[in-house]
Design a protein around this motif. Structure first.
Motif, mmCIF file in Angstrom:
data_model
loop_
_atom_site.group_PDB
_atom_site.id
_atom_site.type_symbol
_atom_site.label_atom_id
_atom_site.label_comp_id
_atom_site.label_asym_id
_atom_site.label_seq_id
_atom_site.Cartn_x
_atom_site.Cartn_y
_atom_site.Cartn_z
ATOM 1 N N ASP A 80 -6.517 23.869 91.854
ATOM 2 C CA ASP A 80 -5.439 24.843 91.739
ATOM 3 C C ASP A 80 -5.716 26.102 92.549
ATOM 4 N N LYS A 140 1.191 28.685 87.358
ATOM 5 C CA LYS A 140 2.297 28.381 86.446
ATOM 6 C C LYS A 140 3.041 29.610 85.964
ATOM 7 N N CYS A 145 -7.148 27.649 79.879
ATOM 8 C CA CYS A 145 -6.216 26.745 80.537
ATOM 9 C C CYS A 145 -6.890 25.481 81.033
ATOM 10 N N SER A 193 -5.044 27.881 87.444
ATOM 11 C CA SER A 193 -3.965 27.064 86.883
ATOM 12 C C SER A 193 -2.914 27.932 86.210
ATOM 13 N N ARG A 246 -7.446 21.701 81.613
ATOM 14 C CA ARG A 246 -6.509 20.591 81.575
ATOM 15 C C ARG A 246 -6.978 19.499 82.486
ATOM 16 N N ALA A 252 -10.435 20.693 88.199
ATOM 17 C CA ALA A 252 -8.992 20.926 88.191
ATOM 18 C C ALA A 252 -8.665 22.362 88.593
ATOM 19 N N GLU A 253 -9.434 23.325 88.085
ATOM 20 C CA GLU A 253 -9.195 24.722 88.459
ATOM 21 C C GLU A 253 -9.482 24.951 89.945
#
Length: 287
Positions: free
Chosen positions: A177, A212, A11, A208, A13, A173-174
């Protein structure tokens, strides 16, 4: 099962430019994107980097109390870097790779789990179209059916990998999250332990993915992927369906659902092993 030393993250991103749960406190356009030089190859600059990240996270709208609780004890872990650098088993041929992972014990245990969780698995398949053998195969490969969730503190893992230059932006990014999971109330930082790359729970979701796709087996939005196997199995099915799983279609290489397995893990040898394990489990199921 020990925290896996072989992982192709599913994942990765771009770093988020806004923190969705906290819109009232966001600064419009604020970004946590890491500059190219904002990383390091040795532990020496980790503390300074972490202080900078904490400032950026607060500017972007994450609650200071969440940042403090999650990151105040975070430390650089060279063992995580060592794991990241040695993932050679994904280059093994399928027969060797699968033979190590689809053992007689795992097949026997997996069949027991299909019986033990027959009712929720039936409901999950009706809802998402993903058969029980596929979900149980993933469960067994990831954590030995919940017996080995991993012991690495998640915030140590994510801060170490976000600071490391190899995949800094992806793990930054992780890390964001993971902080959002705490802010949303899903987990407390001291409860967040898992694999060396930051995966959490019975089927090893990255933060992430957790944000979601985590969903309650009862259909609710509250999910516990760490201690509730039914929630973890439902969330795994939700992920696969979200990645294009087609109910009733095959899951082997060349068949419609193999692409969804590659979304779970982009290493073809791993996706083929899921398919093979699922076949072994499905063989004894009543038709």
């Amino acid at each position: 099962m020990q925290a896996r030393s072989e992982r192709t993250l599913r994942c990765g991103r771009s770093v988020l430019a806004a923190i969705g749960f906290c819109a009232a406190t966001m600064i419009a356009g604020a970004s946590l994107a890491a500059p190219p030089a904002d990383c390091g190859e040795t532990p020496d600059g980790f503390s300074a980097w972490l202080n900078g990240f904490r400032r950026d996270a607060e500017i972007a709208g994450l609650p200071p109390a969440v940042i403090e609780s999650a990151l105040s004890g975070a430390t650089y872990d060279p063992d995580i870097i060592a794991h990241d650098r040695r993932q050679g088993s994904f280059h093994e041929d399928f027969e060797k790779f699968a033979a190590k992972r689809v053992s007689a014990y795992r097949v026997r245990k997996g069949r027991q789990m299909l019986i033990a969780y027959a009712e929720p698995l039936e409901k999950i398949e009706h809802r998402f179209g993903v058969p029980g053998p596929v979900l149980v195969a993933i469960w067994g490969l990831e954590t030995e059916f919940g017996a080995g969730l991993g012991t690495y503190p998640t915030f140590n893992a994510l801060t170490t990998l976000a600071y490391d230059c190899r995949r800094s932006e992806q793990f930054r990014a992780e890390l964001v999250d993971a902080l959002k999971l705490v802010a949303r109330g899903d987990m407390q930082p001291d409860e967040m332990r898992g694999a060396w790359a930051g995966e959490i729970g019975q089927t090893q979701f990255m933060p992430s993915t957790y944000l979601k796709y985590a969903i309650g087996a009862d259909g609710g939005t509250v999910a516990d992927l760490v201690s509730n196997p039914e929630d973890a199995l439902a969330s795994t099915a939700n992920f696969l369906r979200g990645k294009g799983w087609k109910p009733g279609e095959g899951w082997h290489e060349g068949e419609p659902n193999f692409a969804a397995l590659l979304e779970w893990n982009s290493a073809p040898v791993y996706a083929k092993t899921i398919a093979y394990f699922a076949d072994r489990l499905a063989a004894d199921q009543p038709q």
